[in-house]
Design a protein around this motif. Sequence first.
Motif, PDB file in Angstrom:
ATOM      1  N   UNK A 153       6.451  15.068  -2.437  1.00  0.00           N
ATOM      2  CA  UNK A 153       5.551  16.037  -1.376  1.00  0.00           C
ATOM      3  C   UNK A 153       6.617  16.791  -0.705  1.00  0.00           C
ATOM      4  N   UNK A 154       7.825  16.480  -0.235  1.00  0.00           N
ATOM      5  CA  UNK A 154       8.463  17.369   0.391  1.00  0.00           C
ATOM      6  C   UNK A 154       8.997  18.563  -0.268  1.00  0.00           C
ATOM      7  N   UNK A 155       9.114  18.528  -1.735  1.00  0.00           N
ATOM      8  CA  UNK A 155       9.318  19.620  -2.722  1.00  0.00           C
ATOM      9  C   UNK A 155       8.073  20.767  -2.427  1.00  0.00           C
ATOM     10  N   UNK A 156       6.846  20.231  -2.158  1.00  0.00           N
ATOM     11  CA  UNK A 156       5.699  21.052  -1.948  1.00  0.00           C
ATOM     12  C   UNK A 156       5.969  21.803  -0.620  1.00  0.00           C
ATOM     13  N   UNK A 157       5.971  20.870   0.600  1.00  0.00           N
ATOM     14  CA  UNK A 157       5.596  21.165   1.893  1.00  0.00           C
ATOM     15  C   UNK A 157       6.891  21.827   2.525  1.00  0.00           C
ATOM     16  N   UNK A 158       8.137  21.655   1.933  1.00  0.00           N
ATOM     17  CA  UNK A 158       9.392  22.333   2.322  1.00  0.00           C
ATOM     18  C   UNK A 158      10.069  23.244   1.458  1.00  0.00           C
ATOM     19  N   UNK A 159       8.937  23.809   0.330  1.00  0.00           N
ATOM     20  CA  UNK A 159       9.723  24.756  -0.575  1.00  0.00           C
ATOM     21  C   UNK A 159      10.134  25.953   0.138  1.00  0.00           C
ATOM     22  N   UNK A 160       9.800  26.461   1.305  1.00  0.00           N
ATOM     23  CA  UNK A 160      10.217  27.628   1.946  1.00  0.00           C
ATOM     24  C   UNK A 160      11.690  27.438   2.340  1.00  0.00           C
ATOM     25  N   UNK A 161      11.947  26.160   2.790  1.00  0.00           N
ATOM     26  CA  UNK A 161      13.489  25.981   3.224  1.00  0.00           C
ATOM     27  C   UNK A 161      14.266  25.731   1.985  1.00  0.00           C
ATOM     28  N   UNK A 162      13.819  25.016   0.905  1.00  0.00           N
ATOM     29  CA  UNK A 162      14.469  24.523  -0.367  1.00  0.00           C
ATOM     30  C   UNK A 162      14.568  25.743  -1.104  1.00  0.00           C
ATOM     31  N   UNK A 165       0.849  -1.163   0.139  1.00  0.00           N
ATOM     32  CA  UNK A 165      -0.018   0.085  -0.111  1.00  0.00           C
ATOM     33  C   UNK A 165       0.702   1.395   0.076  1.00  0.00           C
ATOM     34  N   UNK A 166       0.478   2.324  -0.796  1.00  0.00           N
ATOM     35  CA  UNK A 166       1.183   3.403  -0.808  1.00  0.00           C
ATOM     36  C   UNK A 166       0.907   4.239   0.348  1.00  0.00           C
ATOM     37  N   UNK A 167       2.022   5.160   0.651  1.00  0.00           N
ATOM     38  CA  UNK A 167       1.855   6.203   1.911  1.00  0.00           C
ATOM     39  C   UNK A 167       0.999   7.381   1.367  1.00  0.00           C
ATOM     40  N   UNK A 168       0.173   7.780   2.063  1.00  0.00           N
ATOM     41  CA  UNK A 168      -0.435   9.219   1.841  1.00  0.00           C
ATOM     42  C   UNK A 168       0.444  10.226   2.490  1.00  0.00           C
ATOM     43  N   UNK A 169       1.373  10.914   1.772  1.00  0.00           N
ATOM     44  CA  UNK A 169       2.193  12.062   2.540  1.00  0.00           C
ATOM     45  C   UNK A 169       1.534  13.211   2.736  1.00  0.00           C
ATOM     46  N   UNK A 170       0.738  13.419   3.814  1.00  0.00           N
ATOM     47  CA  UNK A 170      -0.364  14.417   4.143  1.00  0.00           C
ATOM     48  C   UNK A 170       0.702  15.442   4.901  1.00  0.00           C
ATOM     49  N   UNK A 171      -0.031  16.683   5.012  1.00  0.00           N
ATOM     50  CA  UNK A 171       0.848  17.793   5.719  1.00  0.00           C
ATOM     51  C   UNK A 171       1.317  17.563   7.137  1.00  0.00           C
ATOM     52  N   UNK A 172       0.600  16.552   7.650  1.00  0.00           N
ATOM     53  CA  UNK A 172       0.863  16.255   9.190  1.00  0.00           C
ATOM     54  C   UNK A 172       2.453  15.577   9.283  1.00  0.00           C
ATOM     55  N   UNK A 173       2.613  14.909   8.179  1.00  0.00           N
ATOM     56  CA  UNK A 173       3.689  14.170   8.118  1.00  0.00           C
ATOM     57  C   UNK A 173       5.027  15.181   7.792  1.00  0.00           C
ATOM     58  N   UNK A 174       4.568  16.461   7.673  1.00  0.00           N
ATOM     59  CA  UNK A 174       5.679  17.251   7.383  1.00  0.00           C
ATOM     60  C   UNK A 174       5.879  18.483   8.547  1.00  0.00           C
ATOM     61  N   UNK A 175       5.398  17.992   9.683  1.00  0.00           N
ATOM     62  CA  UNK A 175       5.529  18.908  10.887  1.00  0.00           C
ATOM     63  C   UNK A 175       6.781  19.077  11.561  1.00  0.00           C
ATOM     64  N   UNK A 176       7.811  18.293  11.058  1.00  0.00           N
ATOM     65  CA  UNK A 176       9.194  18.447  11.651  1.00  0.00           C
ATOM     66  C   UNK A 176       9.682  19.838  11.518  1.00  0.00           C
ATOM     67  N   UNK A 177       9.372  20.596  10.549  1.00  0.00           N
ATOM     68  CA  UNK A 177       9.822  21.723  10.314  1.00  0.00           C
ATOM     69  C   UNK A 177      11.120  22.090   9.463  1.00  0.00           C
ATOM     70  N   UNK A 178      11.623  21.101   9.273  1.00  0.00           N
ATOM     71  CA  UNK A 178      12.888  20.790   8.407  1.00  0.00           C
ATOM     72  C   UNK A 178      13.021  19.635   7.309  1.00  0.00           C
ATOM     73  N   UNK A 179      13.265  19.602   6.312  1.00  0.00           N
ATOM     74  CA  UNK A 179      13.277  18.302   5.276  1.00  0.00           C
ATOM     75  C   UNK A 179      13.902  17.224   6.338  1.00  0.00           C
ATOM     76  N   UNK A 180      15.329  17.358   6.857  1.00  0.00           N
ATOM     77  CA  UNK A 180      15.831  16.351   7.641  1.00  0.00           C
ATOM     78  C   UNK A 180      15.113  15.796   8.724  1.00  0.00           C
TER      79      UNK A 180
END
Length: 203
Positions: free
Chosen positions: A48-57, A1-16
């Motif tokens: 997904x990170x390209x979108x949710x971490x666009x500011x950092x990147x 099953x594929x993972x749904x990369x929702x905004x919640x999964x990008x709450x760390x604040x940095x890509x790493x």
Amino acid sequence: MTVSWTPHRFTGGLLALDTANTVVLRGDPQKTFDRLKDPAEIARFADAASVFRAAELGGRRLEAPLPGKIAPVVLAIRETTDRLFRGAASKGAVATGDLPGFLEACAEGLAHSRTEIRAPGRPFGDPATPIAFEAALAVSALSLLQGDTVARLRVCPNCTWLFLDRSRNSSRLWCDMAVCGNRQKASRHYRRRRTAAGGTANV
Ligand SMILES: [Zn+2]
């Protein structure tokens, strides 16, 4: 099953940190699982990170055309980042003993990279072209050593994810108030009701 990369999964604040958090419930050997276990998820995570971490990147897109090939280095950066900075979050200081493994993994992530980073407005290089995911991950991970970042690292008391507390008074408690904050509130409410009803509070 594929993972749904929702905004919640990008709450760390940095890509790493988001990458470190792709392992769920690290402290629980029974329940822990790895969302990047299938290497194809590395490419989907990068999209997904390209979108949710666009500011950092700085708007530079991440690419992972051969996720199976980069999986070992991605997972090495992920695991050494988690070890080093989970320790730093709890102690408020970086353990030098954990640095060599971390730096070696980051060096490997950058081994084939030929780009220029940290120019004004171009933190990860020219946004007109994509950057290799493993190289960007290394740059993001190394940025955790900068300035007062360690002092702002937190471990979510509900899900144990790492996150960066950017609040002005350093008072953020949860990785995501809407998810972990509410879950804790709900379980406290449930315990109170059970106790009031004479049932066991041990849930
Ligand atoms: Zn959490």
